[in-house]
Write a protein that holds these residues in place. Sequence first.
Motif, PDB file in Angstrom:
ATOM      1  N   GLU A  42     -42.355  17.785  58.224  1.00 32.26           N
ATOM      2  CA  GLU A  42     -42.105  17.441  59.613  1.00 32.26           C
ATOM      3  C   GLU A  42     -41.198  18.516  60.220  1.00 32.26           C
ATOM      4  OE1 GLU A  42     -40.751  13.477  60.306  1.00 32.26           O
ATOM      5  OE2 GLU A  42     -42.414  12.554  59.183  1.00 32.26           O
ATOM      6  N   TYR A  44     -38.603  20.029  63.202  1.00 32.55           N
ATOM      7  CA  TYR A  44     -37.582  19.767  64.216  1.00 32.55           C
ATOM      8  C   TYR A  44     -37.590  20.975  65.160  1.00 32.55           C
ATOM      9  CZ  TYR A  44     -32.844  19.175  66.177  1.00 32.55           C
ATOM     10  OH  TYR A  44     -31.752  19.035  67.017  1.00 32.55           O
ATOM     11  N   THR A  60     -40.234  16.795  67.891  1.00 34.67           N
ATOM     12  CA  THR A  60     -40.592  16.833  66.477  1.00 34.67           C
ATOM     13  C   THR A  60     -42.100  16.926  66.314  1.00 34.67           C
ATOM     14  OG1 THR A  60     -40.675  14.419  66.343  1.00 34.67           O
ATOM     15  CG2 THR A  60     -38.573  15.480  65.807  1.00 34.67           C
ATOM     16  N   ARG A 116     -35.400  14.347  62.645  1.00 36.61           N
ATOM     17  CA  ARG A 116     -34.283  14.642  63.548  1.00 36.61           C
ATOM     18  C   ARG A 116     -32.946  14.236  62.924  1.00 36.61           C
ATOM     19  NH1 ARG A 116     -33.530  13.031  70.011  1.00 36.61           N
ATOM     20  NH2 ARG A 116     -31.600  14.257  70.280  1.00 36.61           N
TER      21      ARG A 116
END
Length: 282
Positions: A42, A44, A60, A116
Amino acid sequence: MKFKRSGTQTLLSSVFPSLALAGLVAVSLTACTNPSTPAGEEGYVFEKPRVFGEGGYQGTMIGPANYGMSLWRNQVINIDMRPNTYTETFKILANDDLNISFDFHAVISIESGSVRAVVEQYGGEDWYPRFVRETFRTYVRDIVQQYDSGVLKTNREKIAAEVTARLKAYLEPTPFKLANVVVGNINYPAIVANAVEKKLAAQQLLSEKETQKEIARKDAEIRVEEAKGIAQAQKIINATLTPNYLQHEAINAQLKMAESPNHTTVYIPVGNNGVPLVKGTN
């Protein structure tokens, strides 16, 4: 008075706009970014500080994905969310003050959608060394030091379960999810390893001696039984050897010898209990 425009001035006036346009295009191209995130991770997305605007967090992404072209200085921090194994190597004094070397392996993943928080609260890509490592190592040391060195191997599953329980409780309120903890190789000092080998060799030799002893005992039992059998047979024979029986057997033997065509034996028919005395002529 009128001044005539020179050819150089005309050339410069035509070149400057072209250079300015080229510079603007170059700046535009270099300012554009397209952050991307691979599968299993993932991203950021954040904007670096600039002259105008606030910059900072932009959004994101769940990989595989691209954030898209932008004139701003957008960049991405990608975090692997999949389960990964984190290995720690130890040298710890056991409860009996023997220094033991071994490995512990922790399998940890990150909860989806929490990138996050991982970046802003737990150190981003350095979340493991900054937030987990030292706590993990502390739990291992505390638990291992409760055991004597000689029982560490036989209690490795129990030790792993204790460390797992404590580390799971520590990580419970965080995005990090512990799957399990495994105790790896346990290595004793060389002097201990040699002593263990000698002990095993001695036990093996003792086992062989016990086997030999058992074989000898069985052999002795067999000989005793054989002797008992011989003694019993002799007892039976002795009970049947009466004087009359011996006289009868002697007379039968004389008859057989007398009937033989080739005999050189002289019989003296007087002896104990009427048994003839026998004397050879040669």
